[in-house]
Design an enzyme around this catalytic site. Sequence first.
Site, mmCIF file in Angstrom:
data_model
loop_
_atom_site.group_PDB
_atom_site.id
_atom_site.type_symbol
_atom_site.label_atom_id
_atom_site.label_comp_id
_atom_site.label_asym_id
_atom_site.label_seq_id
_atom_site.Cartn_x
_atom_site.Cartn_y
_atom_site.Cartn_z
ATOM 1 N N ASP A 526 38.379 15.928 57.463
ATOM 2 C CA ASP A 526 38.099 16.684 56.246
ATOM 3 C C ASP A 526 37.397 17.980 56.637
ATOM 4 O OD1 ASP A 526 37.721 17.221 53.478
ATOM 5 O OD2 ASP A 526 35.685 16.457 53.629
ATOM 6 N N LYS A 710 45.035 37.219 44.132
ATOM 7 C CA LYS A 710 44.098 37.490 45.235
ATOM 8 C C LYS A 710 42.975 38.436 44.826
ATOM 9 C CE LYS A 710 47.643 38.673 47.605
ATOM 10 N NZ LYS A 710 48.544 39.225 48.637
ATOM 11 N N THR A 765 35.865 38.736 54.477
ATOM 12 C CA THR A 765 35.672 40.042 53.843
ATOM 13 C C THR A 765 36.277 40.081 52.448
ATOM 14 O OG1 THR A 765 37.696 40.898 54.836
ATOM 15 C CG2 THR A 765 35.663 41.219 56.063
#
Length: 1457
Positions: A526, A710, A765
């Site tokens: 996991d 996004k 970022t």
Amino acid sequence: MPPRYKPSKTAAFFHKVQYYLNPENLFKQKPLPAVARSIYINQPLPVELLDKKGRVPAAMRYSTSQVVTSKYTILTFLPKNLFEQFRRIANIFFLGIAILQFFPKFSTISPGLVILPLLAVLLITALKDGYEDIKRHQSDRNVNHSVVHTLVGPNYVNHNPMGAKAKTFVKGVRLPQSKKKRAKQARDRAGFDQIVRDEHHDIPVDDATAVIFPGEDLRGIRSRDQEVAEGIPEDFEHDVEAVDTSGEIGWKKTIWEDVKVGDFIKIYNNEGFPADVVICATSEEEDVAYIETKNLDGETNLKSRHAVPELAHLRSALSCSTARFRIDCEPPEVNMFRLNAAVVAPGPDGVEVKHPINLETSLLRGCVLRNTAWVIGIVMFTGADTKIVANSGGTPSKRSKVERQMNPQVLFSLLILGLAGMVCAIVNYFHEKKYYRLNSYWTLYDDRSGDNPSINGLFTFLNSLITFQNIIPISLYISIEFVRTAQAAFIYYDEEMTYEKTDTKTLARSWNLADDLGQIEYIFSDKTGTLTQNAMIFQQCSIGHIIYKGDGKLADLPPVAQVNEGPGMKPTENTSKSELVQDSSSGSASDTPSDAPKPKAKAKDDIPRFHSDELDRVLENEDSEQYTNVSGFFTNLALCHTALASEDSNGMMEYMAQSPDEAALVQAAADVGFVFKGKDRNILRLKTPHSDGIDEYELLNVLEFTSARKRMSVILRKLDDEGKLFLLIKGADNVIFERLAPGLDDLKEQTNKDLEFFANEGLRTLCLGYRMISEQEFAQWSSDYHNASTSLDDREGKMAEVSAQIEHSLVLLGATAIEDKLQDGVPEAIADLKRAGIKVWVATGDKLETAISIGYSTNLLTKDSNLIIVRGGAYGTPNSAYDQLKAAIDQFFGPEVSQDVNYHPPDLERTTSRMSGFGRPSFQQRRSSHRRSAQLKRTNTGLSDIIGRNNGDRPGGYSLVIEGSALTHTFAEEWTEDLLLQLSTRCNTVICCRVSPLQKAQIVRLIKVNIGAMTLAIGDGANDVSMIQAADVGVGISGEEGLQAVNSSDYAIAQFRYLTRLLLVHGHWCYVRNSNMILNFFFKNIVGVAVLFFFQIYCTWSTTYAYDYVYLLLWNVVWTIAPVIGIGLFDRDLNDDILVALPELYRQGREGRYFGFSRYIYFVFEGVLQSAIVFFFINYTYDVTTARSDGFDVFLYEFSTVMVIGAVMVCNEFHAITTHSFPWWIVGACFIGPVLLWSFVAVYSALPPNLLITYSYGNNHYLFHSALFWFGTIFVSVIGLLPKYLLNTISQMYRPTDIDIMRAVRKQDKGINVADHPALGARKAAFENAAEPEEEYPASNRRSVARDNVEANPRESMTSMRPLNRTATTGSQIDMATGRVTPGGGSGYNFAAEEGGGVAGLRRSQSRLSGVGSARHMSRQDQLRAEAGLRTGRNRSGTLSSLRSRAGSIFMPNRKG
């Protein structure tokens, strides 16, 4: 689960028998078929649901809320445990032998004594299994007896039928009753009830016929009218509706296992949910509840759920007890991301109206309520029907691989026994026939029905089974149980695997799997809580051409400049940002002294704050342009999110967000001084560094982040005189850059360079931006967005399209850089595991981009990796999972691989059957057909073929990333599953994202069942239970997510890094010890039995005992038991420091070289050889001459006792030779047997007949005075072991293994530090220059899917193992859904990672190792030369390849001069 490949009919039959003889399947109750359900609230069940007798059918009864993870009950313990134990063939044999000796004709000693050892074995094993299961029952009880609060009342009845609860070992405890009955609570409740009766006199409290919607006034009734004034109760003790008996209407304490479908339950803050629940009402004004789902998906961030609007009026016990409606639900299913149900209630015109229920309006078992005082809900699914339990599966009965391999060996021993018995029976039959015809005196009375040559042959066979029964060592099983128990204790008391912070030790919960730890080939892990701490740290940011790096200091510390300027730092001019922040500082700087402390937010103690002295200086100068840039940047961070804020009495803030990234960004803004103070309905409150008051913003819209977008945006209105509208946005760099306003090329270029700079630091970022919006534009857009959000046709697509219409002409604010905090030692641990040749897979519920980032951070992915992404759907749809998997295999491994599978799609099978008369096309036909079909598929789906020149040629191999949606269709389609198996076994690393708990188990079984690899699964949450149970070895981490994983695991550790020592040290030791112990057990028993067999040559094969039966009786108990037990406890081929420093040494265990049928045959051969030397040399010695001075012949027990002593000496010496180390424990154990035997012979032979009748009386007089006794004993001890000694010497001198080499190194220099020695690998340097290991698929018993991938390499050792090469860049990425390739580069990670696009794209994902400095990189030419050297065997000095020569240099003495 039967294998996926197509077996023969015979193999299929045996697989079917094996499947149904598995205790898990034999004793498992057949589950009732899942059917849709209707839950009746305050209504009796319809008559049509009842049978003829007026009872509810069993199929209509709902699963009890009791959850049982234990294996046994009181009724099933004895039969199930006995069945499990008699899966051992040896136990069946001993039972048959014991039964045989109950007949007087075959009895040797008392039948009760004969069966006693078997009963002891069964009892000891049963006690161990029972103890382990009692611990599971205790854990179950702790869960099942957790407290929840359900609705009770004098006339309230829940009519929904429930199944019966299971019985357990542990008796339940009575629920504690509240002793305090506050008078104020009683008065408040009485006053509240009176208010309801007065205002709604037409609805009596006890009226059970009230409908769901009695009136609009009732909708507004809350559990207390004065909630705000008197405070909302956050626990049971302060709730005015809390009751202790069922005679009052209110909420009563109930244990979880007594919760029923249809119950109203009330959950308070920080409590867990006992079932899958639909939300009726919450303590929040907007009926929103915030939950923590880490037990379901591993994510520790909070998620919001809301109530069903039509049930929002059910805010009190009274309103719940009078409501009448029905809930229709689909059958329970394992899909964690889907739930369909509906509230059915009468409408205004009497027609039933349905109101939808989905995951957003429900709460699943395993969730925990956070930041919400209480939630009232209705139970929909309980127990096994809940999603978390349905994904967990039952507790398996695991057997170690060594134990499974023992069954064929025991069968072969039985075959030897049978052949020996047949030889004795046949030869004895002919002998008796011969001498019966000669009328020999010993054949007198051999003409009876029960005593004649014909029947005596059968009796001889049965007697031989008793005589040679010691060939199957019954004491072996007791010894194994004892040794494994001790090994579990060794693991527990290993201080190097003890987590000092919590004083948590490594615990072995299943004692019979210790040797499996030394043979692991695949690890399934996991992510959240296992590899990571799920803690993000804001490290750096780029604002206006300047990089600001956090220094970890507090604001009141002396200022120290900490500005990290990346390449090309330049100031910028951008006056438009002032519109966004001008009012934030309108309080004038003069009113706030520059040294005044900024408001700070509370952060976790182990997460450093973000602080920069340079930022402080910028914020002190309000007139500078950079101040405007910085203010706009951090205002965006403080407002563009969906995080929750809470404030304590000291004014400290704590933030909880739906992702750790978002929480880190808001926390960083607060650390700088832009403190988000929370949200009041749709009003956001912000405290800025130079403002006395609180700035308020109206939240108009939130455009959520999705994998396709996004990015996320918020539209705000500043609540001041101007009331301007603006949009704040954050997201992937390519998404933000392509939406920037014209004229920002310089800023865009510089920010992109800064992103590249962050990439070398391994940081995640994001880019930030904003734009101003006019009222007219917003009004038009808002209307379009509302229409899109209410559309029933392609709602998500329309909303995304409308959102993009307003996200344009952006002004770039800057970029953020966040570090994903890993657990200590995770990268190093994974590097060591990969050096050991273990393949590590990650299965996580996180989104794809997060999983990829963690892959680079943890060293699973390297710069030379070629990333293959699969996100397809069902077969036959565009971009299906089958098409993407097939395209990847054909492109990178050749079309013959995808064609050479066992299953094909139905339409493809028909095509291939027409192409070849035998139903299978030729290779040329398959290749040409593939080219046509692949071209057609690409044309239909519109995929673009953007593939780099060097794609597929990178030295790091391939890594597969596959989404849970693709796995859903893959496991439902046999042909797609075959392709996944082909592709995944050819990849170095596989990362599975967005997977459900059940899919985690399916991934494990894919490898475990189809290629027979040894698997280990590790996790820390309830969502990992199914994976842990499916693997050969399950490891639970006792972390922050509770003990669900630990309770279902075989081993419990506190940190992932301890897994390396558990496998490389304890696993290796246990495997070597147990293998050596078992093989030595077979050897010593063969020696004892073979001596008896050889004697049959001289007694007409009558199965006569060669020596006194007492020696045979004590053979496995006294004479030879101590050395093998010592081997199992204390033997070690290498010390732990070497095994940890050189993980490549794990290979021999991973390939199963220490134990197997060939090794067993060798030890059987050695046993036969040693026994032949002992018997024939001593027999010849005593036969050719006499040992008596009087010339009389020797008695049988006289020379056979010498054979016993010689055999015991040989066995103990052989054990000593096969032992790798000689601690005093083993040395003493090797002497115990011979010393006791010599003492016993002296005493036993001296016992007079009046004390004990024995045929050995007087042997001490004849033995100890005879030169033949001493000569024979010494001679066979030396000659018998000489072949073994010479073989070991030659092997170690001319064909040494890696283990032999390192043993010689340690013997030469006992103080050598292997980890840091430059000639032996220098572990730290090897880690810093780590590279992908070569592909290898050991295990010769694998299917062709694994064998096809083996490159010719006759002897793999550390000479062929490359250390891992880690750099700050990533490899190329192939998205099979789009056909696009992102080549490797030098940037870090951002939200564009999933699609492979963006200026920096996935290249920003890269390694950031805790405690490791900047990595040292090889040039491309050096890498190619090193790889060429590895392939050709030359120039290996840079790695561990030249270990033999480098180790040899250690042996060379230093020469002076």
